[in-house]
Design a protein around this motif. Structure first.
Motif, short mmCIF file in Angstrom:
data_model
loop_
_atom_site.label_atom_id
_atom_site.label_comp_id
_atom_site.label_asym_id
_atom_site.label_seq_id
_atom_site.Cartn_x
_atom_site.Cartn_y
_atom_site.Cartn_z
N ILE A 59 0.80 -1.22 0.00
CA ILE A 59 0.00 0.00 0.00
C ILE A 59 0.83 1.27 0.00
O ILE A 59 0.28 2.36 0.10
N ARG A 61 2.67 4.57 -1.00
CA ARG A 61 2.33 5.55 -2.03
C ARG A 61 3.05 6.85 -1.71
O ARG A 61 3.38 7.13 -0.56
N GLY A 72 4.83 1.99 -5.63
CA GLY A 72 3.73 2.80 -5.14
C GLY A 72 3.80 4.26 -5.53
O GLY A 72 2.86 5.02 -5.24
N GLN A 75 0.83 5.47 -7.39
CA GLN A 75 -0.47 5.45 -6.72
C GLN A 75 -0.86 6.82 -6.19
O GLN A 75 -1.98 7.02 -5.75
N ARG A 247 -2.69 -5.16 -8.95
CA ARG A 247 -4.07 -4.91 -8.57
C ARG A 247 -4.94 -6.05 -9.08
O ARG A 247 -5.06 -6.24 -10.28
N ALA A 289 -3.28 -6.39 0.47
CA ALA A 289 -4.10 -5.37 1.11
C ALA A 289 -5.45 -5.29 0.43
O ALA A 289 -5.61 -5.66 -0.74
N ASN A 291 -8.97 -2.50 0.19
CA ASN A 291 -9.45 -1.15 0.43
C ASN A 291 -10.91 -1.06 0.00
O ASN A 291 -11.25 -0.42 -0.99
N LEU A 301 -8.79 0.58 5.18
CA LEU A 301 -7.62 0.00 4.52
C LEU A 301 -7.06 -1.05 5.46
O LEU A 301 -6.81 -0.78 6.65
N SER A 303 -4.12 -4.44 5.68
CA SER A 303 -3.00 -5.05 4.97
C SER A 303 -2.30 -6.07 5.86
O SER A 303 -2.39 -6.03 7.10
#
Length: 405
Positions: A59, A61, A72, A75, A247, A289, A291, A301, A303
Motif C-alpha cells: 500500500i 504511495r 507505489g 499510486q 491490482r 491489502a 481497500n 484500509l 494489509s
C-alpha cells in the motif's frame, strides 16, 4: 493504445517479472564472522506505517513509496508534492524525564541513589531523531511516478553497567551509543496494463556510523559533559530495491492488491580496512491489502505483510552468533480507518492499529489539505530473535509541512 505499443509493454512486463523471479532466489546468509546490519529497520520507520504494524509493502504511495515500495509512486494522485518532516521518538515511560533531571540538575546523593536503584540493570533504552525531506511527482499522462528524498536519522541507546552487583552507586557507568544513518534516495515507478501492474525501482546511497561514550555517573554529574566519540568507520555504500504491485481483478469491491519488494538486490558488504565487515543482506517482502468501499465519508484500509521471505536477515547476540527471527517476528498486520477522503487520496482524520512482530501498535493522524500532517504513534518492536525476545515500547510524534501543485 496501438497494438505495437501494447505488444512492447507486454514484453517489457514479462521481462520484468522474469527478472523478479531471479531476484527472489534464496540469498546466501551473512557469515557469523561479520556484523549484520538490518538496514530496513533503520529507515522504514514512517509513523503511519508503524501504527499499521509496518505492513506497508502493498500500500505504499507517494513519499512512503521511497522507503517501502517504489512501485507505489504511481499510486499518488497529486501531480507534484514537496515536503519536510521531523520525527522524535522515545521509549514509553518516565525514564527520559528522570534521566534528564538527574544529569542537568544538582541532584543529592540520595536522588542519584534512588535513580540508580530504579533503573540500574534495565535493558538498553532507545531514542530516535529523524528528518526526511522529499519530493514526489505523478506524471499521469505518461503513467509514471518520480521521487527523491534525503533522510537523516540518529538513533541513541542508553545502557547501565553495574560495577558492583551488590549495590548501586555513582561508580556505576552509563554507556551512550549513537548510530547515524544518512541516506539519499531516488525512485522511478511505472504502471502498465491499464494500471493493473505497477513496477518501480529505488536507488539509495547511504552512510552509516557508530559512536559511543562511557563514563561513571559520578564523573558525568560532576562535569556535566557527555561527548560521543566515533568507535568505527563511516561506511558508505549504494544499493537498489525493486518493487511490484499487482491490482487483483477478482473481488473488485474489495479493491485488493498484492505487493512484492526485493531489498538491497545482491546484498551489500560494508568494508573498511582494520574494521569488521558489516553485511546488509538482500531480502524479500510480500504483502496483500484490501481497500473496500464503505458508505459515506468512512474509508477502510487493511494489509498484511511477511518480511524477509528467505530468512536472510540475522540478529546477532552479544557473543557474535547469528540467530534467525521467528515467523511471528516477521509478520505484520495493520488497518486504517479514515474519514473524509481528500482529492489526493488521503484522509483528513485517520485512526490506525496493527500488529508489528506480534506486538500491538496504534496511532492517529490529522491531515489538512495534504500539506500539514500531525501524526502520533505508539508501537512495540522486538529487537531479539526466535529464542530471546528484546521488546521495547515507543511513543513517537511527526510533524510534516509541504506544498503540492
Amino acid at each position: 493504445m496501438t497494438q505495437p505499443i501494447r505488444f512492447l509493454l507486454r514484453r517489457l512486463s514479462l521481462a520484468a517479472l522474469a527478472a523478479l523471479a531471479v531476484l527472489l532466489l534464496p540469498a546466501v546468509p551473512a557469515s557469523a564472522q561479520t556484523a549484520p546490519l538490518d538496514l530496513q529497520s533503520f529507515y522504514r520507520l514512517d509513523l503511519r506505517a508503524l501504527a499499521m504494524g509496518n505492513a506497508f509493502t502493498p500500500i505504499a504511495r507517494g513519499e512512503n513509496a521511497l522507503l517501502y515500495n517504489p512501485a507505489g509512486l504511481v499510486q499518488y494522485r497529486l501531480d507534484v508534492k514537496i515536503e519536510a518532516s521531523a520525527v522524535v521518538e522515545g521509549e514509553a515511560g518516565p525514564f527520559l524525564r528522570d534521566t534528564y533531571n538527574v544529569f542537568t540538575g544538582s541532584p543529592s546523593n540520595q536522588e542519584v541513589q534512588d535513580y540508580l536503584t530504579k533503573y540500574d540493570g534495565t535493558p538498553t533504552k532507545y531514542y530516535r531523531a529523524q528528518t526526511f525531506v522529499n519530493g514526489v511527482a505523478n506524471l499521469a499522462a505518461f503513467n509514471i511516478g518520480l521521487g527523491a528524498g534525503l533522510l537523516d536519522q540518529k538513533r541513541y541507546g542508553l545502557t547501565f553497567i553495574d560495577n558492583a552487583p551488590a549495590g548501586f552507586d555513582a561508580g556505576d557507568r552509563l554507556k551512550l551509543t549513537e548510530q547515524d544513518l544518512n541516506m539519499k534516495l531516488a525512485a522511478f515507478g511505472l504502471q502498465i496494463f491499464e494500471g493493473q501492474l505497477l513496477m518501480g525501482v529505488a536507488f539509495k546511497n547511504f552512510t552509516f556510523e557508530d559512536k559511543a561514550f562511557v563514563d561513571t555517573f559520578g564523573n558525568i554529574i560532576a562535569s556535566g559533559n557527555v561527548k560521543l566519540a566515533t568507535v568505527g568507520p563511516k561506511y558508505t555504500a549504494s544499493a537498489y530495491d525493486v518493487g511490484f504491485i499487482w491490482r487483483l481483478g477478482v473481488a473488485q469491491a474489495l479493491r485488493a492488491q498484492v505487493g512484492v519488494v526485493a531489498n538491497n538486490v545482491g546484498g551489500i558488504s560494508l568494508q573498511q580496512s582494520g574494521f569488521p565487515t558489516r553485511e546488509v543482506p538482500a531480502s524479500y517482502d510480500f504483502g496483500i491489502a484490501i481497500n473496500p468501499k464503505l458508505i459515506g465519508p468512512i474509508h477502510l484500509l487493511a494489509s498484511a505483510e511477511y518480511e524477509d521471505l528467505s530468512g536472510t536477515i540475522k540478529v546477532q547476540d552479544a557473543g557474535g552468533t547469528d540467530h534467525s527471527r521467528s515467523t511471528a517476528q516477521r509478520l505484520h498486520l495493520g488497518a486504517e480507518l479514515g474519514f473524509w477522503e481528500t482529492s489526493t487520496g488521503n484522509n483528513v482524520l485517520n485512526l490506525r492499529l496493527g500488529s508489528n512482530r506480534g506486538l500491538a501498535t496504534y496511532g492517529m493522524e490529522l491531515n489538512l489539505w495534504s500539506v500539514f500532517r500531525l501524526v502520533y504513534t505508539r508501537y512495540k518492536d522486538d529487537f531479539g530473535y526466535d529464542a530471546v525476545k528484546d521488546v521495547h515500547e515507543f511513543q513517537a510524534i511527526q510533524l510534516t509541512l509541504g506544498i503540492g501543485f
